[in-house]
Design an enzyme around this catalytic site. Sequence first.
Site, PDB file in Angstrom:
ATOM      1  N   LYS A 164       0.824  -1.213   0.000  1.00 20.76           N
ATOM      2  CA  LYS A 164       0.000   0.000   0.000  1.00 20.76           C
ATOM      3  C   LYS A 164       0.856   1.260   0.000  1.00 20.76           C
ATOM      4  CE  LYS A 164      -3.966  -0.347   2.459  1.00 20.76           C
ATOM      5  NZ  LYS A 164      -4.886  -0.676   3.603  1.00 20.76           N
ATOM      6  N   LYS A 204      -0.792  -7.539   5.896  1.00 19.50           N
ATOM      7  CA  LYS A 204      -1.269  -8.865   5.528  1.00 19.50           C
ATOM      8  C   LYS A 204      -2.549  -8.659   4.732  1.00 19.50           C
ATOM      9  CE  LYS A 204      -1.976 -13.503   7.152  1.00 19.50           C
ATOM     10  NZ  LYS A 204      -1.082 -13.965   6.068  1.00 19.50           N
ATOM     11  N   GLU A 237      -7.460   2.964   8.046  1.00 14.10           N
ATOM     12  CA  GLU A 237      -7.103   4.377   7.873  1.00 14.10           C
ATOM     13  C   GLU A 237      -8.178   5.263   8.474  1.00 14.10           C
ATOM     14  OE1 GLU A 237      -7.250   6.343   4.126  1.00 14.10           O
ATOM     15  OE2 GLU A 237      -8.972   5.228   3.397  1.00 14.10           O
ATOM     16  N   ARG A 270     -12.371  13.966   6.739  1.00 17.13           N
ATOM     17  CA  ARG A 270     -13.287  14.822   5.958  1.00 17.13           C
ATOM     18  C   ARG A 270     -14.684  14.237   6.019  1.00 17.13           C
ATOM     19  NH1 ARG A 270     -14.135  11.000   1.950  1.00 17.13           N
ATOM     20  NH2 ARG A 270     -12.275   9.789   1.448  1.00 17.13           N
TER      21      ARG A 270
HETATM   22  P1  ADP Z   1     -15.488   7.714   0.530  1.00 16.40           P
HETATM   23  O1  ADP Z   1     -15.103   6.845   1.671  1.00 16.40           O
HETATM   24  O2  ADP Z   1     -15.998   9.026   0.947  1.00 16.40           O
HETATM   25  O3  ADP Z   1     -16.311   7.020  -0.479  1.00 16.40           O
HETATM   26  P2  ADP Z   1     -13.469   7.672  -1.477  1.00 16.40           P
HETATM   27  O4  ADP Z   1     -12.086   7.210  -1.162  1.00 16.40           O
HETATM   28  O5  ADP Z   1     -14.319   6.826  -2.330  1.00 16.40           O
HETATM   29  O6  ADP Z   1     -14.107   8.011  -0.103  1.00 16.40           O
HETATM   30  O7  ADP Z   1     -13.334   9.109  -2.119  1.00 16.40           O
HETATM   31  C1  ADP Z   1     -14.328  10.104  -2.079  1.00 16.40           C
HETATM   32  C2  ADP Z   1     -14.216  10.944  -3.311  1.00 16.40           C
HETATM   33  O8  ADP Z   1     -12.945  11.493  -3.440  1.00 16.40           O
HETATM   34  C3  ADP Z   1     -14.498  10.199  -4.568  1.00 16.40           C
HETATM   35  O9  ADP Z   1     -15.202  11.072  -5.409  1.00 16.40           O
HETATM   36  C4  ADP Z   1     -13.121   9.865  -5.103  1.00 16.40           C
HETATM   37  O10 ADP Z   1     -13.154   9.777  -6.509  1.00 16.40           O
HETATM   38  C5  ADP Z   1     -12.331  11.052  -4.629  1.00 16.40           C
HETATM   39  N1  ADP Z   1     -10.952  10.734  -4.238  1.00 16.40           N
HETATM   40  C6  ADP Z   1     -10.549  10.058  -3.152  1.00 16.40           C
HETATM   41  N2  ADP Z   1      -9.227   9.983  -3.068  1.00 16.40           N
HETATM   42  C7  ADP Z   1      -8.757  10.651  -4.127  1.00 16.40           C
HETATM   43  C8  ADP Z   1      -7.456  10.961  -4.607  1.00 16.40           C
HETATM   44  N3  ADP Z   1      -6.373  10.572  -3.960  1.00 16.40           N
HETATM   45  N4  ADP Z   1      -7.338  11.655  -5.740  1.00 16.40           N
HETATM   46  C9  ADP Z   1      -8.438  12.057  -6.398  1.00 16.40           C
HETATM   47  N5  ADP Z   1      -9.694  11.821  -5.984  1.00 16.40           N
HETATM   48  C10 ADP Z   1      -9.862  11.133  -4.886  1.00 16.40           C
HETATM   49  P1  ADP Z   2      -8.057   4.107   0.386  1.00 19.50           P
HETATM   50  O1  ADP Z   2      -7.199   5.123   1.083  1.00 19.50           O
HETATM   51  O2  ADP Z   2      -7.767   4.009  -1.057  1.00 19.50           O
HETATM   52  O3  ADP Z   2      -9.508   4.240   0.728  1.00 19.50           O
HETATM   53  P2  ADP Z   2      -7.930   1.839   2.238  1.00 19.50           P
HETATM   54  O4  ADP Z   2      -6.702   1.546   3.009  1.00 19.50           O
HETATM   55  O5  ADP Z   2      -9.044   2.485   2.977  1.00 19.50           O
HETATM   56  O6  ADP Z   2      -7.533   2.713   0.973  1.00 19.50           O
HETATM   57  O7  ADP Z   2      -8.462   0.503   1.571  1.00 19.50           O
HETATM   58  C1  ADP Z   2      -9.493   0.521   0.608  1.00 19.50           C
HETATM   59  C2  ADP Z   2     -10.120  -0.860   0.501  1.00 19.50           C
HETATM   60  O8  ADP Z   2      -9.145  -1.854   0.161  1.00 19.50           O
HETATM   61  C3  ADP Z   2     -10.743  -1.369   1.804  1.00 19.50           C
HETATM   62  O9  ADP Z   2     -12.068  -0.944   1.936  1.00 19.50           O
HETATM   63  C4  ADP Z   2     -10.664  -2.874   1.620  1.00 19.50           C
HETATM   64  O10 ADP Z   2     -11.722  -3.325   0.815  1.00 19.50           O
HETATM   65  C5  ADP Z   2      -9.372  -3.051   0.863  1.00 19.50           C
HETATM   66  N1  ADP Z   2      -8.221  -3.320   1.753  1.00 19.50           N
HETATM   67  C6  ADP Z   2      -7.362  -2.409   2.263  1.00 19.50           C
HETATM   68  N2  ADP Z   2      -6.416  -2.994   3.033  1.00 19.50           N
HETATM   69  C7  ADP Z   2      -6.668  -4.321   3.002  1.00 19.50           C
HETATM   70  C8  ADP Z   2      -6.049  -5.479   3.589  1.00 19.50           C
HETATM   71  N3  ADP Z   2      -4.949  -5.396   4.348  1.00 19.50           N
HETATM   72  N4  ADP Z   2      -6.607  -6.699   3.345  1.00 19.50           N
HETATM   73  C9  ADP Z   2      -7.705  -6.805   2.577  1.00 19.50           C
HETATM   74  N5  ADP Z   2      -8.338  -5.759   1.999  1.00 19.50           N
HETATM   75  C10 ADP Z   2      -7.833  -4.534   2.207  1.00 19.50           C
HETATM   76 MG    MG Z   3     -10.360   4.058   2.628  1.00 13.62          MG
END
Ligand code: ADP
Ligand code: ADP
Ligand code: MG
Length: 453
Positions: A158, A201, A288, A292
């Site tokens: 990640k 993991k 995480e 916001r």
């Molecule tokens: P939520 O948990 O609110 O659904 P998301 O991770 O799906 O969070 O992101 C919310 C919004 O922000 C979505 O419209 C997604 O496309 C946008 N977004 C999230 N992370 C990023 C990023 N790193 N760069 C650009 N857009 C992002």
């Molecule tokens: P983002 O910042 O893009 O939202 P997250 O760390 O929240 O990233 O992870 C997004 C999604 O990826 C989670 O909702 C889950 O479905 C999957 N995921 C993340 N970490 C793991 C993990 N260690 N094992 C399995 N699935 C994971």
């Molecule tokens: Mg997330």
Amino acid sequence: MFKRILIANRGEIALRIVRCCREMGIESVVAFSTADRESLPVMEATDSICIGPAAASESYLNPEIIVQAAKQKHCDAIHPGYGFLSENADFADLCEENGIVFIGPSGAIIRHMGDKQAARKLMMEHQVPVVPGSKELLENADQAVAMAEQIGYPVMLKASAGGGGKGMRRAFNEEEVRSAFETAKAEARAAFGNDDMYMEKLIVDPHHIEFQILADCEGNTVYLGERDCSIQKNNQKLLEESPSAVLTPQLRKEMGETAVRAAKAAGYYSAGTVEFILDASGAYYFIEMNTRIQVEHPVTEEITGIDLIREQIRIALGMKLGFTQDEIGIEKHAIECRINALTPGTIQFVHFPSGYGVRIESHLFTGYQVSPYYDSMIAKVIVSGRTRLEAIRRLRRVLEEIVIDGIKTNYDFMYLLTYHPVFLKGNYTTGFWEQNHEQMEDWLKEGIRSEAG
Ligand code: ADP
Ligand code: ADP
Ligand code: MG
């Protein structure tokens, strides 16, 4: 009270904030790109200001232009919505340096929690369970392989700056770790300008369970129940609901209290979300914190009766929370379904249903042009009911009535989902889409669909 708030966002969330401002007696100014000149938030706001061309990097992602716009329009605060600059710590600092209140936590808090590896470390120090994995950043592919061997395959690489499902790769063996390390690093560098990597993991088929937090500047912190966001496509959420069918009251309380501990460890204030994954044995792990408002916040609003945007504004004014943990009652079930555009184009006709227990958050209107520049989400359908079954039946009813002509959407898939036996049981995992989408698409091809669609 604020006199004027600048909204540094677009689409449904900009409209949501404009409406909240109006209800609170606050003037709103929408900052828009040329692609959004003819948009509902611009029309509904007290005032508006163009901040540049369609490309987000030159408008919605430009901190200086947005702060200038806020000054020019005499705004005392900025609401960043979600996406764009909402988790940009430098932007929050820039607002403060210019005497404008950033509606969210401080730049320092955003910076700490936005660095996912640093956030993991902080959680470990405060007895918040994290996914087994690296304690430090991974310097190179050899270190990644050694770490994978230590924690055991499969693993997840990640990006520390990751978001929106980007910069993440699964790996089941050494060869995959080596290639995933390079590809995830390159993706993170391109998307976030930062390619720091760490490893967890891979939890196989977990549930994504997140807790909504509200905290005021005096440290009063509450959780407003969970949201089950396990229906995801490529790590992006498609449907969210609360309460989750997989939590017992006892586990809910334990995870909620852990989420509050996580927020307190960060010195958190404003609205935020603590995300966990929950495995088949009932063990849960912090992944995480989102510093916001989230896309799926209405689910929580529907079950608690608390307006989260209003609370964000009150907290930014330095006001105390008006309720305690004990006063938060949950007696309803709510589901949100995201309607995404699969193609850009002009909306020939749109009809949004209403009725008991239905809430639609959308900026669409007949004649609206769905732009290829931004997020593909065009509407959120939120339903609530006394029970989960009642909410599901209401969601089916709404999806049968809805009409969006002129573009392709994910509507058929979402409608079929409301009949899927795994969804009906409520114990689905994040593997749902991967395990079922091909068969569901075949069913759709065979014509099992609503006539109304
Ligand atoms: P939520 O948990 O609110 O659904 P998301 O991770 O799906 O969070 O992101 C919310 C919004 O922000 C979505 O419209 C997604 O496309 C946008 N977004 C999230 N992370 C990023 C990023 N790193 N760069 C650009 N857009 C992002
Ligand atoms: P983002 O910042 O893009 O939202 P997250 O760390 O929240 O990233 O992870 C997004 C999604 O990826 C989670 O909702 C889950 O479905 C999957 N995921 C993340 N970490 C793991 C993990 N260690 N094992 C399995 N699935 C994971
Ligand atoms: Mg997330």
